[in-house]
Structures are given as C-alpha cells and as structure tokens.
Design an enzyme around this catalytic site. Structure first.
Site, short mmCIF file in Angstrom:
data_model
loop_
_atom_site.label_atom_id
_atom_site.label_comp_id
_atom_site.label_asym_id
_atom_site.label_seq_id
_atom_site.Cartn_x
_atom_site.Cartn_y
_atom_site.Cartn_z
CG PHE A 103 -8.61 9.99 -5.59
CD1 PHE A 103 -7.49 10.79 -5.43
CD2 PHE A 103 -8.47 8.83 -6.35
CE1 PHE A 103 -6.27 10.46 -6.01
CE2 PHE A 103 -7.27 8.48 -6.93
CZ PHE A 103 -6.17 9.30 -6.77
N GLY B 51 1.00 -2.59 8.69
CA GLY B 51 2.20 -1.78 8.53
C GLY B 51 3.30 -2.23 9.47
NE ARG B 52 2.64 1.77 13.02
CZ ARG B 52 1.88 2.59 13.72
NH1 ARG B 52 2.43 3.45 14.57
NH2 ARG B 52 0.57 2.55 13.60
CE LYS C 43 -2.34 1.65 3.82
NZ LYS C 43 -2.19 3.10 3.87
CG ASP D 177 -11.80 17.48 -6.00
OD1 ASP D 177 -12.64 18.32 -6.39
OD2 ASP D 177 -10.61 17.77 -5.75
CB ILE D 178 -16.20 18.09 -8.49
CG1 ILE D 178 -14.94 18.35 -9.33
CG2 ILE D 178 -16.50 19.28 -7.57
CD1 ILE D 178 -15.10 19.52 -10.30
N PRO D 179 -17.09 15.06 -9.07
CG PRO D 179 -19.34 14.41 -9.33
CD PRO D 179 -18.48 15.56 -8.85
CB THR E 87 -10.96 3.95 12.60
OG1 THR E 87 -9.66 4.12 12.02
CG2 THR E 87 -11.69 2.84 11.89
O1 C5P Z 1 1.49 0.30 11.06
P1 C5P Z 1 0.02 -0.01 11.00
O2 C5P Z 1 -0.27 -1.50 10.89
O3 C5P Z 1 -0.76 0.65 12.12
O4 C5P Z 1 -0.47 0.64 9.64
C1 C5P Z 1 -1.81 0.64 9.29
C2 C5P Z 1 -2.01 1.36 7.99
O5 C5P Z 1 -3.41 1.42 7.72
C3 C5P Z 1 -1.50 2.81 7.97
O6 C5P Z 1 -1.09 3.09 6.63
C4 C5P Z 1 -2.73 3.61 8.31
O7 C5P Z 1 -2.71 4.90 7.77
C5 C5P Z 1 -3.83 2.79 7.66
N1 C5P Z 1 -5.15 2.96 8.28
C6 C5P Z 1 -5.39 2.68 9.62
N2 C5P Z 1 -6.64 2.85 10.14
C7 C5P Z 1 -7.62 3.29 9.36
C8 C5P Z 1 -7.40 3.57 8.02
C9 C5P Z 1 -6.13 3.40 7.51
O8 C5P Z 1 -4.51 2.27 10.33
N3 C5P Z 1 -8.82 3.40 9.87
#
Ligand code: C5P
Length: 238
Positions: A66, A217-218, A36, A68-70, A127
């Site tokens: 995204f 991510g992490r 991602k 914005d306008i359609p 969230t």
């Molecule tokens: O490192 P981590 O597992 O927390 O990364 C989660 C990814 O998902 C990040 O790129 C974060 O911006 C994205 N994300 C999130 N919660 C959301 C929407 C997107 O953690 N509600």
C-alpha cells in the site's frame, strides 16, 4: 539467527486464477510454509482467495504494498486485518505519517488473528530499481543508502520489519537489531534456475545473513514435489 515461531518459508502464490492457486495450496502444507498473495492474484480473484487459503490453515502475507495518503492506507491495513491476514505491507516511501497511521490503526482497531495483529512490514527500495532509476525520480543517494534511510524511518514509525534483498539482510540485521523482521525474496536453491532473479542467495545463506522469512515462488511452485522441496529447505536451514 533470530528465533521464529512457525514456518520461515513464505511461498509466493503468483497465479492469475484461483484454480491454479488452490491446486498448489492443496499440494502444500501449513505445517511447512506460509503463503503470499500478491497484486496479480488478489486483483484477479479478490479477498475470497485469501479466505480460502486461511480456511486451509495457512498464514497469509497480503503483499499489496500500500502507498497512498495516510487515511487511505490506514483503512486498507484495517481491512487486511479484518480479513485475518498474518502479514501486510506498505511502501516506506509513503512517509512517516502514512506509516504511523497504519501502525496506529492496527494497534487500535484491528481484529486479531490467532491473538496476533498482522505484522506490518515496509517496502524500502524495490530491487528492480538501480541508481539511475532513483536519480530519474529525484533520489540522488545510492540505493543502499536509501534502503538504510527508509528502513530507519520504518522502524522509527513502529513497523515490524521490512522486505529486503537477502544480500542486504546482513547489513540490516546488524543495524536494526534482532527483533526486526527481515522478509527476503530472491531465494534460489543451488539446483533451481535463477529465472528473472539476478542476485540470489540460497535459503541457508539468507538465514545466516539474518533473514527472518524467505519468500520463495517458482523453486517451490514449479517443483515436482512442492512439499518435499519445502521440507528439504527447512532441513537445510535448521
Ligand atoms: O518465483 P520467485 O521465487 O522469484 O518469486 C519471488 C516472489 O517475491 C515474487 O512474488 C516476487 O514478486 C517477489 N519479490 C521479488 N523481489 C523483490 C520483491 C518481491 O522477487 N525485490
């Protein structure tokens, strides 16, 4: 559980420069995960980072949300499709005409990626927003009701799925059917720190709840061995 072709894990490449991103990508494998690219990396490095990751064989989720306008959003998703990304997203709160324009643009004009159009995914309620935040911008209904409203609208507009909290996945899966794609962040392994995530689920719990793809991510990018961690997660969900 729905049947997914290819890896269910989407690794969030949350880096502020291309070198760190490329170093991590080379430690991962398209056999085990997709990637991602979000606003930070894309703003810092541009489309070349996406092209590079695709040359390494990865499917890329362009997470630019995204809104914005359609006409503008339709052209932005067209540009994403021409770049060859596997998944792209828009804010469902941009409304019906915006989402339908994006859908029609992808259906009519998009270049195909491995014979497939990019999956078009909606963002419902971030969230990070709680009931009082929604009230302050004029949305009186509770967050969950608003998520359901926007998901229904997204599905009605022909979107392929939504991003949602893994904790909402069960409800959305039961209401929106087996073919609707649920992309869930906020995943933590039993052993990984929660970082700034508040209400997390394990990969196994998320998949059982109905998640199609897990954005992680992490727990992977900061692991001692990112590929081994991916493999362990795949093991835990299969
Ligand atoms: O490192 P981590 O597992 O927390 O990364 C989660 C990814 O998902 C990040 O790129 C974060 O911006 C994205 N994300 C999130 N919660 C959301 C929407 C997107 O953690 N509600």
């Amino acid at each position: 559980m729905i049947d997914i072709q290819g890896p269910r894990i989407i690794v969030a490449m949350d880096f502020d420069n291309a070198d760190d991103c490329f170093y991590m990508a080379k430690r991962l494998s398209p056999q085990y995960c997709r990637l991602k690219v979000g606003k930070e990396l894309f703003t810092a490095c541009g489309p070349r980072v996406v092209e590079y990751l695709m040359r390494l064989g990865f499917d890329v989720f362009l997470d630019l949300k995204f809104h914005d306008i359609p006409n503008t959003v339709a052209k932005a998703v067209k540009a994403a499709a021409q770049l060859g990304v596997w998944m792209v997203n828009v804010h469902a709160s941009g409304g019906q005409r915006m989402m339908v324009s994006a859908r029609e643009m992808l259906d009519k004009h998009a270049h195909h990626h491995n014979g497939h159009k990019p999956l078009l995914i909606g963002v419902t309620v971030l969230t990070s927003l709680e009931a009082h935040d929604l009230h302050a911008v004029g949305i009186a209904e509770e967050p969950e009701a608003h998520v359901l409203r926007l998901t229904k609208l997204a599905q009605h507009c022909g979107l392929d799925g939504v991003v949602c909290s893994a904790r909402e996945a069960g409800l959305l899966r039961s209401q929106f059917g087996e073919d609707f794609c649920l992309v869930t962040p906020g995943i933590r392994l039993d052993s990984s720190p929660a970082d700034d995530q508040k209400r997390t689920l394990t990969p196994h719990a998320a998949v059982v709840a109905g998640s199609s793809y897990l954005v992680i991510g992490r727990p992977i990018t900061q692991a001692h061995d990112p590929v081994a961690t991916c493999k362990a997660i795949i093991q835990s969900i299969s």
